[in-house]
Design an enzyme around this catalytic site. Structure first.
Site, PDB file in Angstrom:
ATOM      1  N   HIS A  59      76.167  57.708 -12.615  1.00 23.99           N
ATOM      2  CA  HIS A  59      76.326  58.620 -11.475  1.00 23.99           C
ATOM      3  C   HIS A  59      77.460  59.572 -11.848  1.00 23.99           C
ATOM      4  O   HIS A  59      78.622  59.193 -11.846  1.00 23.99           O
ATOM      5  CB  HIS A  59      76.670  57.814 -10.219  1.00 23.99           C
TER       6      HIS A  59
ATOM      7  N   LYS B 153      67.628  66.315   2.080  1.00 24.68           N
ATOM      8  CA  LYS B 153      67.402  66.094   0.657  1.00 24.68           C
ATOM      9  C   LYS B 153      66.097  66.713   0.162  1.00 24.68           C
ATOM     10  O   LYS B 153      66.024  67.218  -0.954  1.00 24.68           O
ATOM     11  CB  LYS B 153      67.435  64.589   0.362  1.00 24.68           C
TER      12      LYS B 153
ATOM     13  N   HIS C 260      75.553  50.789  -3.120  1.00 27.71           N
ATOM     14  CA  HIS C 260      75.363  52.226  -3.332  1.00 27.71           C
ATOM     15  C   HIS C 260      76.602  53.023  -2.936  1.00 27.71           C
ATOM     16  O   HIS C 260      76.515  54.229  -2.702  1.00 27.71           O
ATOM     17  CB  HIS C 260      74.146  52.749  -2.569  1.00 27.71           C
TER      18      HIS C 260
ATOM     19  N   GLY D 100      76.905  58.748   1.607  1.00 26.94           N
ATOM     20  CA  GLY D 100      77.804  57.601   1.656  1.00 26.94           C
ATOM     21  C   GLY D 100      77.114  56.270   1.456  1.00 26.94           C
ATOM     22  O   GLY D 100      77.624  55.233   1.878  1.00 26.94           O
ATOM     23  N   GLY D 101      75.933  56.274   0.827  1.00 24.90           N
ATOM     24  CA  GLY D 101      75.223  55.026   0.592  1.00 24.90           C
ATOM     25  C   GLY D 101      74.459  54.517   1.794  1.00 24.90           C
ATOM     26  O   GLY D 101      73.819  53.470   1.724  1.00 24.90           O
TER      27      GLY D 101
ATOM     28  N   LYS E  30      65.386  56.787   0.315  1.00 24.86           N
ATOM     29  CA  LYS E  30      66.615  57.446   0.759  1.00 24.86           C
ATOM     30  C   LYS E  30      66.394  58.165   2.077  1.00 24.86           C
ATOM     31  O   LYS E  30      65.358  58.809   2.282  1.00 24.86           O
ATOM     32  CB  LYS E  30      67.075  58.500  -0.259  1.00 24.86           C
TER      33      LYS E  30
ATOM     34  N   GLU F  21      75.906  66.144  -7.213  1.00 23.85           N
ATOM     35  CA  GLU F  21      75.779  64.810  -7.803  1.00 23.85           C
ATOM     36  C   GLU F  21      74.523  64.730  -8.667  1.00 23.85           C
ATOM     37  O   GLU F  21      73.449  65.181  -8.266  1.00 23.85           O
ATOM     38  CB  GLU F  21      75.745  63.752  -6.702  1.00 23.85           C
TER      39      GLU F  21
ATOM     40  N   ARG G 113      81.194  68.977   1.335  1.00 26.61           N
ATOM     41  CA  ARG G 113      82.501  68.645   1.902  1.00 26.61           C
ATOM     42  C   ARG G 113      83.418  68.228   0.767  1.00 26.61           C
ATOM     43  O   ARG G 113      82.995  68.142  -0.396  1.00 26.61           O
ATOM     44  CB  ARG G 113      82.370  67.493   2.895  1.00 26.61           C
TER      45      ARG G 113
END
Length: 714
Positions: free
Chosen positions: A247, A155, A274, A203-204, A197, A314, A331
């Protein structure tokens, strides 16, 4: 060398509710020239399980491509194994020894002569090493190049790339200094609340919100533990937490010739832990200009890393529709079907074509969207217990019928078991209609037809969510469930007397069926067991039934009338009841009349519970179990904490002799890919700790025994 056992190829049919994707009449695919040098994919290995494996196989079959499945010990009788042309065993249930074992999967690809590997989502789908190993072995990896996965999978790196590409990003810290003190200083600089994060997250997993400085370190350590377990990397980034954001994500697609397009946005704002729970396309209230800017920003993001294949960019969006890059999933997304429904595309087909070297099937100008689609994720979980995931057998499973505008994406059938080893998602229900209100009405209608017995599910919660006035208005954000908690989780009301009468009628009519079968079998019409009208109970035409409404016993006096109807008295209310059982397909329906109101309900009776499902509601009515038959003991909960489910003990916070207060953390358990903190149910002193870190505990096992304060003071 990893050992792989080859099993014979097998074919199986899908559930009747599964829908082979079809081209929409309004969305004719343009004719594109074949690309010189395109590779031919005749056999694809799906390096995944469950719903996504079945999804890829359906498109492969449609395209005339053979499919190869891999499976663990837990999945040997699973639906994706039955659907595949070939299936190969790859190890124990633990994903680290099966679905995450790159060498085993590549060996299967070689043995089966598969030209390509589709990773699905999760597991190895965003693993750079796996993508590189496939390429080295001459196997087509159906996904982006490893360089793009690497750039977007970290990230901190992706934020820098996006900023350079002119994509707006959220203020935060994405650097290398990972000391607790420095990260806390950065959080203070950014300003609370902050989002913690995992740098390699998704995937939370590995995500926590710290509202104040006092809770920062606890949330940081919890996020790190989960990140180590999920991604084998506990590096963190800190971002400003945008209050009540939306989101919104954009589906992008690139080919090997430098082309990239966007297929519009999806709104995935409504989440718990999340993780998304209901997704829709297009995003409600987003005007065409914002939609265009979103799409163009997403394409810039994709081109910045030379992206190939299906990807999702996102964003978080504030109340003024300003949007900021959050992450890119390299993906196919779980929620890709809503995009397919509004654009008339098959994104898995696009993946296979692009992986083979072909041009994108459509240019940007040729991509249009029409109507509105929703996807609801059906999970094995208990919403009333903070969405605690569950496991168990699907003793009864019936779904709405699939048609062109209704899809059931699943990897399980009636009789299958949702295990503790993998994600608890049972299915995705996807619907389409001409506009949002019609699509939402259809979603609610179909959810009423999604009936499951054998484990807790979130179906009723999804109905409550889809019926909320603010959701109907499109006023969605990531804090929606918390903000509207009281309306989404109203106090449970006593079951209506009319419903209790239907349950009693269902029991009586089923008894009559058994009696008729006994009479037919014995041919003894004078047997005392050959009567279901109350006579064989030596109470003439009257009998008493006791049902359970939750924990409350309800006594019903049943009078058998000569015309075949019944008069049922509950407390001071008398109701006139009649009806019959009707078999339709594999389901039994109760057609009943209670005080002249006629209803039709699906009737399922399992063990000591009666389930009634209708278009208006669902109900669950129990039968009391005699004490001498009950195997449930409360002894295990008297003096300690018990495991809510089967899982692995990740962290132990206490030892013998420690004093704890009610609510103090005792252990952390990892189960169904999630972290659960086990807390002290009372204040007291630890007497014994039964499990060490790394050991596995079964559901309801005693984890910690302690002497509570009341006992100590005696």
């Amino acid at each position: 060398m990893a050992t792989v056992v080859l099993v014979r190829g097998r074919r199986g049919r899908c559930l009747p509710a599964l829908l082979l994707l079809r081209k929409w009449p309004w969305a004719q695919q343009p004719v594109r020239s074949a690309t010189a040098g395109a590779k031919k994919i005749e056999k694809v290995l799906i390096a995944n399980r469950g719903e996504i494996a079945c999804r890829v196989m359906r498109t492969a079959k449609k395209m005339g491509v053979q499919s190869v499945a891999v499976y663990s010990e837990a999945d040997k009788n699973s639906m994706h194994v039955a659907m595949a042309d070939e299936a190969y065993f790859i190890g124990p249930a633990a994903s680290q020894q099966s679905y995450l074992d790159m060498d085993k999967i590549i060996q299967v690809a070689k043995i089966s002569s598969a030209q390509a590997v589709h990773p699905g989502y999760g597991f190895l789908s965003e693993n750079t090493e796996f993508a590189e190993k496939c390429t080295q072995e001459g196997i087509i990896f159906i996904g982006p190049p490893s360089s793009a996965i690497r750039a977007m999978g970290i990230k901190s790196t992706s934020k820098a790339i996006m900023s350079a590409a002119g994509v707006p990003v959220v203020e935060g810290y994405h650097g290398d200094d990972q000391s607790n003190q420095f990260l806390m200083e950065q959080a203070g600089r950014i300003g609370y609340p902050v989002m913690i994060k995992a740098v390699r997250g998704g995937g939370g997993k590995g995500m926590r919100i710290a509202v104040t400085e006092s809770e920062f370190l606890d949330q940081l350590e919890s996020a790190r533990r989960e990140a180590r377990k999920s991604f084998n990397d506990d590096a963190m980034l800190i971002e400003k937490f945008v209050d009540n954001p939306r989101h919104v994500e954009v589906q992008v697609f690139g080919d090997q010739h430098g082309n990239a397009v966007y297929l519009f946005e999806r709104d995935c704002s409504v989440q718990r832990r999340h993780q998304k729970i209901i997704e829709e396309a297009p995003g409600p209230g987003i005007d065409p200009e914002v939609r265009r800017k979103l799409g163009e920003a997403a394409v810039r993001a994709a081109k910045a890393v030379n992206y190939v294949g299906a990807g999702t960019v996102e964003f978080i969006m504030d109340a003024e529709h300003n949007f900021y890059f959050m992450e890119m999933n390299t993906r196919l997304q779980v929620e890709h079907p809503v995009t397919e429904m509004v654009t008339g595309t098959d994104l898995v087909e696009w993946q296979l074509k692009v992986a083979a070297g072909e041009l994108l099937p459509k240019t940007q100008d040729e991509i249009a969207h029409r109507g509105h689609a929703f996807e609801a994720r059906v999970y094995a979980e208990d919403p009333d217990s903070n969405f605690l995931p569950g496991a168990g057998p699907l003793q009864h499973l019936s779904t709405p019928p699939a048609d062109r505008w209704t899809r059931i994406e699943t990897g399980v059938r009636q009789g299958d078991e949702v295990t503790v080893h993998y994600d608890p998602m049972i299915a995705k229900l996807v619907v389409w209609e001409e506009d949002r209100s019609a699509a939402l009405r259809k979603l609610r209608y179909c959810l009423r037809q999604y009936n499951i017995v054998g484990l807790n599910t979130n179906v009723e919660f999804l109905l409550s969510l889809a019926s909320h006035p603010e959701f109907e208005s499109g006023n969605v954000h990531t804090n929606f469930i918390t903000q509207h908690h009281s309306e989404l989780f109203p106090p449970k009301k006593p079951t209506a007397k009319e419903i209790l009468c239907q349950a009693a009628l269902g029991l009586i009519l089923r008894e009559r069926v058994f009696t008729d079968e006994f009479t037919l079998h014995t041919r003894d019409q004078f047997s005392p067991f050959a009567s279901s009208n109350g006579r064989r109970l030596n109470i003439a035409f009257v009998r008493n039934l006791t049902l359970l409404d939750g924990e409350n016993k309800v006594d019903i006096a049943v009078n058998y009338n000569h015309d075949g109807s019944y008069s049922m008295q509950i407390q001071d209310k008398m109701l006139h009841v009649s009806g019959d059982l009707v078999n339709e397909g594999d389901c039994t329906y109760l057609k009943s009349s209670v005080n002249g109101v006629v209803r039709k309900s699906k009737l399922v009776i399992v063990e000591n519970t009666v389930y009634l499902f209708s278009a208006e509601s669902s109900a669950q009515v129990g039968l009391p179990v005699p004490k001498y038959l009950s195997a449930v003991s409360s002894m295990g909960t008297q003096g300690g904490a018990i495991a809510p489910m089967t899982g692995t003990i990740e962290k132990v916070f206490v030892k013998e002799g420690d004093r704890v207060q009610m609510g103090d953390p005792l252990m952390v358990m990892i189960a169904m890919k999630m972290e659960h903190t086990i807390r002290a149910p009372k204040a007291g002193t630890i007497k014994k700790v039964y499990y060490r870190e790394g050991s596995q505990a079964n559901r309801h096992a005693a984890l910690v025994e302690f002497v509570d304060e009341e006992t100590q003071s005696e």
